[in-house]
Scaffold this active site. Sequence first.
Site, short mmCIF file in Angstrom:
data_model
loop_
_atom_site.label_atom_id
_atom_site.label_comp_id
_atom_site.label_asym_id
_atom_site.label_seq_id
_atom_site.Cartn_x
_atom_site.Cartn_y
_atom_site.Cartn_z
N SER A 56 -1.71 42.83 -0.78
CA SER A 56 -0.57 43.00 -1.69
C SER A 56 0.72 42.40 -1.10
O SER A 56 1.58 41.92 -1.85
CB SER A 56 -0.37 44.47 -2.07
OG SER A 56 0.07 45.23 -0.98
N ASN A 57 0.85 42.41 0.22
CA ASN A 57 2.02 41.75 0.82
C ASN A 57 1.92 40.23 0.69
O ASN A 57 2.93 39.56 0.46
CB ASN A 57 2.18 42.17 2.28
CG ASN A 57 2.87 43.52 2.40
OD1 ASN A 57 4.06 43.64 2.16
ND2 ASN A 57 2.11 44.55 2.74
N LYS A 61 -13.17 34.82 24.70
CA LYS A 61 -11.76 35.21 24.65
C LYS A 61 -10.90 34.04 24.13
O LYS A 61 -11.01 32.91 24.64
CB LYS A 61 -11.30 35.61 26.06
CG LYS A 61 -9.96 36.30 26.09
CD LYS A 61 -9.67 36.82 27.49
CE LYS A 61 -8.28 37.39 27.63
NZ LYS A 61 -7.21 36.54 27.16
N MET A 103 -5.15 42.89 10.80
CA MET A 103 -5.46 44.04 11.64
C MET A 103 -5.89 43.67 13.06
O MET A 103 -6.56 44.46 13.72
CB MET A 103 -6.54 44.91 10.97
CG MET A 103 -6.14 45.42 9.59
SD MET A 103 -4.50 46.18 9.55
CE MET A 103 -4.89 47.76 10.29
N ARG A 104 -5.48 42.49 13.52
CA ARG A 104 -5.79 42.11 14.90
C ARG A 104 -4.51 41.80 15.65
O ARG A 104 -3.52 41.40 15.05
CB ARG A 104 -6.65 40.85 14.93
CG ARG A 104 -8.01 41.09 14.41
CD ARG A 104 -8.84 39.83 14.37
NE ARG A 104 -10.12 40.21 13.88
CZ ARG A 104 -11.09 40.74 14.64
NH1 ARG A 104 -10.92 40.87 15.94
NH2 ARG A 104 -12.23 41.13 14.13
N HIS A 128 5.34 46.02 9.24
CA HIS A 128 4.80 47.27 9.77
C HIS A 128 5.28 48.43 8.90
O HIS A 128 6.48 48.54 8.62
CB HIS A 128 5.25 47.47 11.22
CG HIS A 128 4.65 48.70 11.83
ND1 HIS A 128 3.33 48.76 12.20
CD2 HIS A 128 5.18 49.92 12.09
CE1 HIS A 128 3.07 49.97 12.68
NE2 HIS A 128 4.18 50.69 12.63
#
Length: 203
Positions: free
Chosen positions: A13-14, A65, A90-91, A109
């Site tokens: 939504s953002n 990595k 979400m990372r 945030h």
Amino acid sequence: MIRIGVLASGRGSNFQSIVDGIKEKEIDGEVVALVVDTPEAGAIERAQANGIPYFIVEKKDYPGKGGMDRRIVEILKGKKVDLVVLAGYMRIAGKELLEPFRGRMINIHPALLPSFPGLDAQKQAFDYGVRVSGCTVHFVDEGTDTGPVIEQTAVYIGDCKDAHEVSERILPFEHKAMRKVVANFSKGKYVVEGRKVRYEARL
Ligand code: GRF
């Protein structure tokens, strides 16, 4: 006109608020890439509906990595992105992703930082019992939600019955703040001096 890359993990939504800001000419820019870390992200459908190129980059395909972040940088650079927006991504952005876009990468945030950084900010705020929470748009640095603050909106949550209600109450303010900051990026620049951020509009 700025070229915007959006990273998202969820419903988007953002991301949509940026797309709407462009359509309504508040933002002088174009979303040239959406990158998601899961094929389940609802943001994908929004990209499809708006003809925005999207890329699914899953951790399982880049086990080493930094490999996943390097792939994302390759996509964003390939699209000549000026501004990277983490919109419910979400990372943690590793240094491979952060360095090429330092000062040009922002995050939204759902709390008033430095209160309640990290996951489940709305639940953290609800459980703590604060009467006021809100949202923060900030530059991304190597910490978790620690970069210089660009924009904040306070939202009264004292009458919310659960964390879900807190999330619902704050969300529309996230969209407004996100739109405003991206619009500002498209029409000027943010200058960072230590922890302070100042806006200079282009004349
Ligand atoms: C938003 O609350 C954002 O602040 C948080 O995750 C949520 C993402 O929502 N980090 P959406 O995917 O933008 O709808």
